[in-house]
Design a protein around this motif. Structure first.
Motif, PDB file in Angstrom:
ATOM      1  N   PRO A 100       0.809  -1.225   0.000  1.00  0.00           N
ATOM      2  CA  PRO A 100       0.000   0.000   0.000  1.00  0.00           C
ATOM      3  C   PRO A 100       0.840   1.273   0.000  1.00  0.00           C
ATOM      4  O   PRO A 100       0.519   2.238  -0.703  1.00  0.00           O
ATOM      5  CB  PRO A 100      -0.826  -0.120   1.291  1.00  0.00           C
ATOM      6  CG  PRO A 100      -0.900  -1.581   1.541  1.00  0.00           C
ATOM      7  CD  PRO A 100       0.425  -2.131   1.109  1.00  0.00           C
ATOM      8  N   ALA A 101       1.924   1.272   0.778  1.00  0.00           N
ATOM      9  CA  ALA A 101       2.784   2.456   0.830  1.00  0.00           C
ATOM     10  C   ALA A 101       3.455   2.699  -0.518  1.00  0.00           C
ATOM     11  O   ALA A 101       3.524   3.841  -0.998  1.00  0.00           O
ATOM     12  CB  ALA A 101       3.840   2.284   1.917  1.00  0.00           C
ATOM     13  N   LEU A 102       3.923   1.639  -1.151  1.00  0.00           N
ATOM     14  CA  LEU A 102       4.555   1.775  -2.465  1.00  0.00           C
ATOM     15  C   LEU A 102       3.544   2.222  -3.513  1.00  0.00           C
ATOM     16  O   LEU A 102       3.877   3.031  -4.400  1.00  0.00           O
ATOM     17  CB  LEU A 102       5.186   0.448  -2.873  1.00  0.00           C
ATOM     18  CG  LEU A 102       6.421   0.017  -2.062  1.00  0.00           C
ATOM     19  CD1 LEU A 102       6.852  -1.387  -2.446  1.00  0.00           C
ATOM     20  CD2 LEU A 102       7.566   1.003  -2.273  1.00  0.00           C
ATOM     21  N   ALA A 103       2.319   1.717  -3.408  1.00  0.00           N
ATOM     22  CA  ALA A 103       1.270   2.137  -4.337  1.00  0.00           C
ATOM     23  C   ALA A 103       1.014   3.636  -4.211  1.00  0.00           C
ATOM     24  O   ALA A 103       0.842   4.343  -5.215  1.00  0.00           O
ATOM     25  CB  ALA A 103      -0.020   1.357  -4.069  1.00  0.00           C
ATOM     26  N   GLY A 104       0.997   4.127  -2.979  1.00  0.00           N
ATOM     27  CA  GLY A 104       0.800   5.555  -2.757  1.00  0.00           C
ATOM     28  C   GLY A 104       1.940   6.387  -3.298  1.00  0.00           C
ATOM     29  O   GLY A 104       1.726   7.419  -3.946  1.00  0.00           O
ATOM     30  N   LEU A 105       3.160   5.945  -3.045  1.00  0.00           N
ATOM     31  CA  LEU A 105       4.332   6.690  -3.502  1.00  0.00           C
ATOM     32  C   LEU A 105       4.407   6.740  -5.032  1.00  0.00           C
ATOM     33  O   LEU A 105       4.604   7.809  -5.630  1.00  0.00           O
ATOM     34  CB  LEU A 105       5.601   6.053  -2.950  1.00  0.00           C
ATOM     35  CG  LEU A 105       5.904   6.278  -1.465  1.00  0.00           C
ATOM     36  CD1 LEU A 105       7.106   5.446  -1.054  1.00  0.00           C
ATOM     37  CD2 LEU A 105       6.156   7.746  -1.174  1.00  0.00           C
ATOM     38  N   LEU A 106       4.240   5.592  -5.671  1.00  0.00           N
ATOM     39  CA  LEU A 106       4.344   5.539  -7.119  1.00  0.00           C
ATOM     40  C   LEU A 106       3.199   6.279  -7.803  1.00  0.00           C
ATOM     41  O   LEU A 106       3.401   6.952  -8.825  1.00  0.00           O
ATOM     42  CB  LEU A 106       4.379   4.074  -7.577  1.00  0.00           C
ATOM     43  CG  LEU A 106       5.623   3.288  -7.139  1.00  0.00           C
ATOM     44  CD1 LEU A 106       5.497   1.827  -7.553  1.00  0.00           C
ATOM     45  CD2 LEU A 106       6.887   3.904  -7.720  1.00  0.00           C
ATOM     46  N   ILE A 136      -5.453  15.708  -6.518  1.00  0.00           N
ATOM     47  CA  ILE A 136      -6.723  15.003  -6.665  1.00  0.00           C
ATOM     48  C   ILE A 136      -6.587  13.777  -7.573  1.00  0.00           C
ATOM     49  O   ILE A 136      -7.073  12.690  -7.219  1.00  0.00           O
ATOM     50  CB  ILE A 136      -7.821  15.961  -7.158  1.00  0.00           C
ATOM     51  CG1 ILE A 136      -8.123  16.999  -6.071  1.00  0.00           C
ATOM     52  CG2 ILE A 136      -9.086  15.186  -7.531  1.00  0.00           C
ATOM     53  CD1 ILE A 136      -9.170  18.018  -6.458  1.00  0.00           C
ATOM     54  N   PRO A 137      -5.933  13.883  -8.753  1.00  0.00           N
ATOM     55  CA  PRO A 137      -5.716  12.660  -9.548  1.00  0.00           C
ATOM     56  C   PRO A 137      -4.950  11.589  -8.784  1.00  0.00           C
ATOM     57  O   PRO A 137      -5.251  10.391  -8.906  1.00  0.00           O
ATOM     58  CB  PRO A 137      -4.922  13.175 -10.750  1.00  0.00           C
ATOM     59  CG  PRO A 137      -5.282  14.609 -10.874  1.00  0.00           C
ATOM     60  CD  PRO A 137      -5.466  15.082  -9.468  1.00  0.00           C
ATOM     61  N   ALA A 138      -3.968  12.004  -7.994  1.00  0.00           N
ATOM     62  CA  ALA A 138      -3.198  11.033  -7.211  1.00  0.00           C
ATOM     63  C   ALA A 138      -4.085  10.331  -6.188  1.00  0.00           C
ATOM     64  O   ALA A 138      -4.001   9.108  -6.003  1.00  0.00           O
ATOM     65  CB  ALA A 138      -2.025  11.730  -6.519  1.00  0.00           C
ATOM     66  N   MET A 139      -4.945  11.089  -5.519  1.00  0.00           N
ATOM     67  CA  MET A 139      -5.856  10.501  -4.543  1.00  0.00           C
ATOM     68  C   MET A 139      -6.814   9.520  -5.202  1.00  0.00           C
ATOM     69  O   MET A 139      -7.108   8.446  -4.661  1.00  0.00           O
ATOM     70  CB  MET A 139      -6.639  11.605  -3.825  1.00  0.00           C
ATOM     71  CG  MET A 139      -5.808  12.403  -2.844  1.00  0.00           C
ATOM     72  SD  MET A 139      -5.307  11.382  -1.435  1.00  0.00           S
ATOM     73  CE  MET A 139      -4.430  12.596  -0.453  1.00  0.00           C
ATOM     74  N   LEU A 140      -7.323   9.879  -6.381  1.00  0.00           N
ATOM     75  CA  LEU A 140      -8.225   8.977  -7.100  1.00  0.00           C
ATOM     76  C   LEU A 140      -7.516   7.680  -7.469  1.00  0.00           C
ATOM     77  O   LEU A 140      -8.066   6.582  -7.302  1.00  0.00           O
ATOM     78  CB  LEU A 140      -8.748   9.667  -8.362  1.00  0.00           C
ATOM     79  CG  LEU A 140      -9.804  10.758  -8.158  1.00  0.00           C
ATOM     80  CD1 LEU A 140     -10.040  11.519  -9.458  1.00  0.00           C
ATOM     81  CD2 LEU A 140     -11.111  10.144  -7.661  1.00  0.00           C
ATOM     82  N   LEU A 141      -6.296   7.804  -7.981  1.00  0.00           N
ATOM     83  CA  LEU A 141      -5.538   6.627  -8.382  1.00  0.00           C
ATOM     84  C   LEU A 141      -5.207   5.751  -7.180  1.00  0.00           C
ATOM     85  O   LEU A 141      -5.333   4.513  -7.239  1.00  0.00           O
ATOM     86  CB  LEU A 141      -4.258   7.060  -9.105  1.00  0.00           C
ATOM     87  CG  LEU A 141      -3.356   5.935  -9.622  1.00  0.00           C
ATOM     88  CD1 LEU A 141      -4.126   5.013 -10.555  1.00  0.00           C
ATOM     89  CD2 LEU A 141      -2.135   6.525 -10.325  1.00  0.00           C
ATOM     90  N   ILE A 142      -4.788   6.366  -6.087  1.00  0.00           N
ATOM     91  CA  ILE A 142      -4.471   5.602  -4.873  1.00  0.00           C
ATOM     92  C   ILE A 142      -5.703   4.875  -4.357  1.00  0.00           C
ATOM     93  O   ILE A 142      -5.645   3.701  -3.979  1.00  0.00           O
ATOM     94  CB  ILE A 142      -3.911   6.544  -3.783  1.00  0.00           C
ATOM     95  CG1 ILE A 142      -2.526   7.061  -4.191  1.00  0.00           C
ATOM     96  CG2 ILE A 142      -3.813   5.814  -2.438  1.00  0.00           C
ATOM     97  CD1 ILE A 142      -2.012   8.166  -3.301  1.00  0.00           C
TER      98      ILE A 142
END
Length: 218
Positions: A175-181, A197-203
């Protein structure tokens, strides 16, 4: 003890906010009221500019949504944890800041402590730290010269410390790596002004898929 790192960050940054309010011509009652009733961290700093610039209500609403839209995403993961919170639930929802989320999202509760009471007290203590910092800064700003340049980095440092602690204690780093990438990818694609916002949607999408995969495997 778990909220001590947040206390350090909130008092420092809250002091900066209080000084900023004083320099803008707003006294301690304003600083206290904004921190007690709005309690929105970065939005409060933006709010000072809105107040001094005479912004319209529509502008204030739109700006608040844009600055705090991230709360819509990470609060989804707290639905199960908060669903049985009873009388504490409204306040806990109101007081769910980035830092409070970082302390509570792992779901770990100290031995011998009732879960909802623990989450409520962590939320309350963090809120009180922010109020204390704001009031103290406003009072100090009236008598001491103080530069707020660079003070916002204290919250970045707090996030790094929280992330490092969770990385060291967690067994699963996916999960942490998914957030970082995801964040890095969106930063490259959308730029630093619009990537959040796009990053939050993707995460959110990635973590939802990971959760479903884990549930299917069980």
């Amino acid at each position: 003890m778990k909220s001590v790192p947040v206390m350090a960050g909130y008092i420092v940054l809250g002091t900066g906010f209080g000084i900023l309010m004083r320099n803008a011509g707003y006294g301690v009652l304003w600083a206290f009221s904004m921190s007690a009733l709005i309690y929105a961290g970065s939005m409060q700093f933006v709010g000072v500019g809105l107040l001094t610039g005479g912004a319209s209500i529509l502008t204030a609403i739109f700006t608040t949504i844009m600055v705090n839209a991230r709360h819509l995403f990470y609060s989804i993961s707290m639905i199960d944890l908060y669903k049985d919170a009873g009388k504490h639930k409204p306040y806990m929802i109101f007081a769910l800041t980035d830092e409070t989320y970082s302390l509570l999202c792992d779901g770990k509760i100290p031995d011998g402590v009732e879960a909802n009471r623990y989450r409520f007290l962590v939320s309350l203590f963090n809120h009180s730290y922010w109020i204390m910092g704001s009031v103290m800064g406003n009072l100090l700003g009236a008598v001491l010269p103080f530069s707020t340049a660079g003070i916002e980095f204290s919250m970045t440092a707090l996030f790094i410390a929280s992330f490092t602690e969770q990385w060291l204690t967690a067994k699963d780093h996916i999960p942490a790596l998914a957030g970082l990438l995801s964040t890095l990818l969106c930063l490259i694609l959308f730029g630093k002004e619009t990537f959040l916002i796009p990053a939050m949607l993707l995460i959110t999408c990635l973590l939802t898929l990971l959760r479903r995969r884990e549930e299917a495997a069980q």
